[in-house]
Design a protein around this motif. Structure first.
Motif, short mmCIF file in Angstrom:
data_model
loop_
_atom_site.label_atom_id
_atom_site.label_comp_id
_atom_site.label_asym_id
_atom_site.label_seq_id
_atom_site.Cartn_x
_atom_site.Cartn_y
_atom_site.Cartn_z
N ILE A 42 31.87 31.00 46.25
CA ILE A 42 32.82 30.42 45.30
C ILE A 42 34.11 31.21 45.32
O ILE A 42 34.10 32.44 45.13
N GLY A 43 35.22 30.53 45.54
CA GLY A 43 36.53 31.16 45.50
C GLY A 43 37.12 31.03 44.10
O GLY A 43 37.11 29.94 43.52
N ILE A 44 37.62 32.13 43.57
CA ILE A 44 38.30 32.14 42.27
C ILE A 44 39.79 32.24 42.57
O ILE A 44 40.28 33.28 42.99
N ILE A 45 40.49 31.13 42.40
CA ILE A 45 41.90 31.04 42.82
C ILE A 45 42.82 31.41 41.66
O ILE A 45 42.74 30.83 40.58
N ILE A 46 43.68 32.39 41.89
CA ILE A 46 44.70 32.78 40.92
C ILE A 46 45.87 31.82 41.10
O ILE A 46 46.58 31.89 42.10
N GLY A 47 46.08 30.93 40.13
CA GLY A 47 47.02 29.83 40.28
C GLY A 47 48.44 30.12 39.84
O GLY A 47 49.17 29.18 39.50
N SER A 48 48.85 31.38 39.85
CA SER A 48 50.23 31.73 39.49
C SER A 48 50.69 32.87 40.38
O SER A 48 49.89 33.73 40.76
N THR A 49 51.96 32.86 40.72
CA THR A 49 52.54 33.95 41.51
C THR A 49 53.72 34.60 40.79
O THR A 49 54.42 35.41 41.38
N ARG A 50 53.92 34.26 39.55
CA ARG A 50 55.06 34.80 38.81
C ARG A 50 54.93 36.30 38.62
O ARG A 50 53.84 36.83 38.46
N PRO A 51 56.07 37.02 38.60
CA PRO A 51 56.01 38.42 38.21
C PRO A 51 55.46 38.52 36.78
O PRO A 51 55.72 37.65 35.95
N ASN A 52 54.68 39.54 36.51
CA ASN A 52 54.07 39.76 35.19
C ASN A 52 53.17 38.61 34.75
O ASN A 52 53.00 38.37 33.56
N ARG A 53 52.60 37.90 35.69
CA ARG A 53 51.71 36.76 35.39
C ARG A 53 50.49 37.21 34.62
O ARG A 53 49.98 38.31 34.81
N ASN A 54 49.99 36.33 33.78
CA ASN A 54 48.75 36.57 33.05
C ASN A 54 47.53 36.18 33.88
O ASN A 54 46.42 36.64 33.62
N GLY A 55 47.73 35.33 34.85
CA GLY A 55 46.61 34.79 35.62
C GLY A 55 45.78 35.81 36.34
O GLY A 55 44.56 35.63 36.51
N GLU A 56 46.39 36.89 36.80
CA GLU A 56 45.63 37.90 37.52
C GLU A 56 44.60 38.57 36.61
O GLU A 56 43.45 38.77 37.00
N GLN A 57 45.00 38.87 35.38
CA GLN A 57 44.05 39.47 34.42
C GLN A 57 42.90 38.51 34.13
O GLN A 57 41.74 38.92 34.06
N VAL A 58 43.23 37.25 33.95
CA VAL A 58 42.21 36.24 33.63
C VAL A 58 41.25 36.09 34.82
O VAL A 58 40.03 36.10 34.65
N ALA A 59 41.80 35.98 36.03
CA ALA A 59 40.97 35.80 37.21
C ALA A 59 40.07 37.01 37.45
O ALA A 59 38.91 36.86 37.85
N LYS A 60 40.57 38.21 37.19
CA LYS A 60 39.74 39.41 37.37
C LYS A 60 38.60 39.41 36.35
O LYS A 60 37.49 39.85 36.65
N THR A 101 45.60 33.76 20.74
CA THR A 101 44.40 34.47 20.27
C THR A 101 43.76 35.36 21.32
O THR A 101 43.03 36.29 20.96
N GLU A 102 43.97 35.09 22.59
CA GLU A 102 43.28 35.84 23.65
C GLU A 102 44.17 36.85 24.36
O GLU A 102 43.72 37.53 25.28
N PHE A 103 45.43 36.93 23.95
CA PHE A 103 46.38 37.85 24.59
C PHE A 103 47.12 38.63 23.51
O PHE A 103 47.63 38.05 22.56
N GLU A 104 47.18 39.94 23.69
CA GLU A 104 47.98 40.77 22.79
C GLU A 104 49.43 40.69 23.24
O GLU A 104 49.72 40.86 24.43
N ASN A 105 50.33 40.39 22.33
CA ASN A 105 51.75 40.22 22.65
C ASN A 105 51.97 39.19 23.76
O ASN A 105 52.89 39.33 24.56
N PHE A 106 51.09 38.20 23.83
CA PHE A 106 51.17 37.11 24.82
C PHE A 106 51.06 37.59 26.26
O PHE A 106 51.31 36.83 27.18
N SER A 107 50.69 38.86 26.48
CA SER A 107 50.70 39.37 27.84
C SER A 107 49.52 40.27 28.22
O SER A 107 49.28 40.47 29.40
N VAL A 108 48.80 40.83 27.26
CA VAL A 108 47.66 41.69 27.58
C VAL A 108 46.39 40.91 27.24
O VAL A 108 46.14 40.62 26.07
#
Length: 192
Positions: A5-23, A149-156
């Motif tokens: 199963i591949g878990i695809i990180i669907g964003s490439t933006r700098p400071n993206r939230n997707g990497e944290q979620v995918a990990k 609710t799931e991110f501190e300061n919309f980023s952590v």
């Protein structure tokens, strides 16, 4: 046969939230023994706006970046797509990456983990329409993560424990459907 199963990180933006979620998805999934899981970062597969001269349904890829992407996606039996919600839809980079291929997606299961102001629910709904056209089986369970609710300061990313049950069900469904669809993938694999 081990299901991959591949878990695809669907964003490439700098400071993206997707990497944290995918990990987080990967860390939870890696404790399972019913499949192998791998993170697939779209940053590692830089694809310009679709630049193949022939339709992906023909499978006659001309560009090296397409062939590399096709080989990676072909190696999986199913996917979890981690998507942000941008303007009531998924990210342009994820849509572009999906559009590059056809047969490599077909007869595979997919589940969605989404995040955004409304939990990314609308992005996942758009993706369901897209993957249906590619003959993918989207599972019912979805993990919806609100920036409020799931991110501190919309980023952590700090997911509540209550998200684990939904993620477990999503992974159960993706693995089960990937396994069930295996006979449909065999003819394509033997022709390659």
């Amino acid at each position: 046969m081990t299901i991959k199963i591949g878990i695809i990180i669907g964003s490439t933006r700098p400071n993206r939230n997707g990497e944290q979620v995918a990990k987080w998805v990967f860390d939870v999934a890696s404790k399972r023994t019913d499949a192998e899981f791998e993170l697939v970062d779209l940053l590692d597969y830089p694809l310009p706006h679709l630049d193949e001269p022939l339709p992906p349904s023909l499978g006659q890829y001309q560009n090296e970046h397409t062939k590399r992407w096709a080989a990676k996606i072909a190696s999986f039996d199913g996917f979890v797509m981690v998507t942000p919600e941008y303007n009531h839809s998924t990210s342009g980079v994820l849509k572009n990456a999906i559009d590059y291929l056809f047969a490599e997606w077909a007869n595979k299961a997919v589940g969605f983990v989404s995040y955004g102001g409304a939990g990314g629910a609308r992005a996942a709904e758009h993706l369901r329409l897209i993957v249906g056209e590619l003959q993918m089986a989207d599972v019912r369970q979805q993990v919806v993560l609100s920036l409020l609710t799931e991110f501190e300061n919309f980023s952590v990313f700090k997911p509540g424990e209550y998200n684990l049950a939904a993620l477990g069900t999503l992974l159960d469904q993706v693995v089960a459907w990937s396994t069930a669809l295996a006979p449909l993938r065999q003819p394509a694999a033997s022709e390659a």
